[in-house]
Motif scaffolding. Structure first.
Motif, PDB file in Angstrom:
ATOM      1  N   GLN A  10     -57.666  -8.180 -32.746  1.00 22.26           N
ATOM      2  CA  GLN A  10     -57.167  -7.753 -31.440  1.00 22.26           C
ATOM      3  C   GLN A  10     -57.110  -6.232 -31.432  1.00 22.26           C
ATOM      4  O   GLN A  10     -56.822  -5.608 -32.452  1.00 22.26           O
ATOM      5  CB  GLN A  10     -55.772  -8.319 -31.161  1.00 22.26           C
ATOM      6  N   HIS A  11     -57.358  -5.649 -30.270  1.00 15.32           N
ATOM      7  CA  HIS A  11     -57.336  -4.195 -30.144  1.00 15.32           C
ATOM      8  C   HIS A  11     -56.409  -3.797 -29.001  1.00 15.32           C
ATOM      9  O   HIS A  11     -56.413  -4.437 -27.947  1.00 15.32           O
ATOM     10  CB  HIS A  11     -58.743  -3.657 -29.870  1.00 15.32           C
ATOM     11  N   TYR A  12     -55.665  -2.734 -29.254  1.00 12.65           N
ATOM     12  CA  TYR A  12     -54.739  -2.215 -28.261  1.00 12.65           C
ATOM     13  C   TYR A  12     -54.895  -0.709 -28.183  1.00 12.65           C
ATOM     14  O   TYR A  12     -54.994  -0.046 -29.213  1.00 12.65           O
ATOM     15  CB  TYR A  12     -53.284  -2.551 -28.643  1.00 12.65           C
ATOM     16  N   GLU A  13     -54.898  -0.196 -26.975  1.00 12.07           N
ATOM     17  CA  GLU A  13     -54.901   1.248 -26.784  1.00 12.07           C
ATOM     18  C   GLU A  13     -53.458   1.731 -26.845  1.00 12.07           C
ATOM     19  O   GLU A  13     -52.589   1.189 -26.165  1.00 12.07           O
ATOM     20  CB  GLU A  13     -55.522   1.620 -25.446  1.00 12.07           C
TER      21      GLU A  13
ATOM     22  N   ARG B 162     -50.666   3.881 -25.762  1.00 10.41           N
ATOM     23  CA  ARG B 162     -50.402   4.624 -24.527  1.00 10.41           C
ATOM     24  C   ARG B 162     -49.321   5.691 -24.719  1.00 10.41           C
ATOM     25  O   ARG B 162     -49.250   6.638 -23.965  1.00 10.41           O
ATOM     26  CB  ARG B 162     -49.988   3.659 -23.417  1.00 10.41           C
TER      27      ARG B 162
ATOM     28  N   ILE C 144     -56.765   3.675 -30.929  1.00  8.79           N
ATOM     29  CA  ILE C 144     -56.933   2.225 -30.896  1.00  8.79           C
ATOM     30  C   ILE C 144     -56.258   1.627 -32.128  1.00  8.79           C
ATOM     31  O   ILE C 144     -56.484   2.067 -33.251  1.00  8.79           O
ATOM     32  CB  ILE C 144     -58.429   1.833 -30.916  1.00  8.79           C
ATOM     33  N   LYS C 145     -55.418   0.625 -31.897  1.00  4.68           N
ATOM     34  CA  LYS C 145     -54.823  -0.156 -32.987  1.00  4.68           C
ATOM     35  C   LYS C 145     -55.621  -1.450 -33.105  1.00  4.68           C
ATOM     36  O   LYS C 145     -55.800  -2.177 -32.124  1.00  4.68           O
ATOM     37  CB  LYS C 145     -53.358  -0.507 -32.704  1.00  4.68           C
ATOM     38  N   ARG C 146     -56.119  -1.717 -34.299  1.00  7.66           N
ATOM     39  CA  ARG C 146     -56.876  -2.938 -34.582  1.00  7.66           C
ATOM     40  C   ARG C 146     -55.984  -3.842 -35.426  1.00  7.66           C
ATOM     41  O   ARG C 146     -55.582  -3.471 -36.536  1.00  7.66           O
ATOM     42  CB  ARG C 146     -58.153  -2.581 -35.327  1.00  7.66           C
TER      43      ARG C 146
END
Length: 105
Positions: A95-98, A100, A2-4
């Motif tokens: 914001q959070h991004y998985e 991939r 996870i990128k925060r």
């Protein structure tokens, strides 16, 4: 992973002060928490005409790791009081991004 991602802005006069606060107090304080699953933080800085923008990008191995950092609401921003004093504005939520895929040259 996870990128925060979080954004904060200062005026030009407070930019160096805020950067030093991040590097010398806030980031070491985060590291001292020894959060399982937290791996690193990046600091980005960009000057605009009337303000300076800062972006932090944190890496966590899971949502549980993010919650261990900020509590049950993973979107909640982490902005210590000493940072609030020099920021002119900031994101109330991160914001959070998985991740991939991650390729290197």
């Amino acid at each position: 992973m996870i990128k925060r991602i979080w954004h904060g802005w200062t005026n030009h006069e407070n930019a160096d002060k805020y950067e030093n606060l991040l590097k010398n107090e806030i980031f070491p304080g985060i590291e001292a928490k020894n959060i399982h699953g937290y791996s690193n933080i990046q600091l980005l800085r960009r000057a605009h005409e009337s303000e300076v923008e800062f972006i932090t990008i944190m890496d966590f191995e899971s949502w549980e790791s993010v919650k261990a950092f900020v509590g049950e609401d993973p979107a909640k921003s982490y902005v210590p009081e000493n940072a609030r004093k020099v920021l002119s504005r900031y994101d109330e939520n991160s914001q959070h991004y998985e991740v991939r895929e991650n390729r290197s040259a």
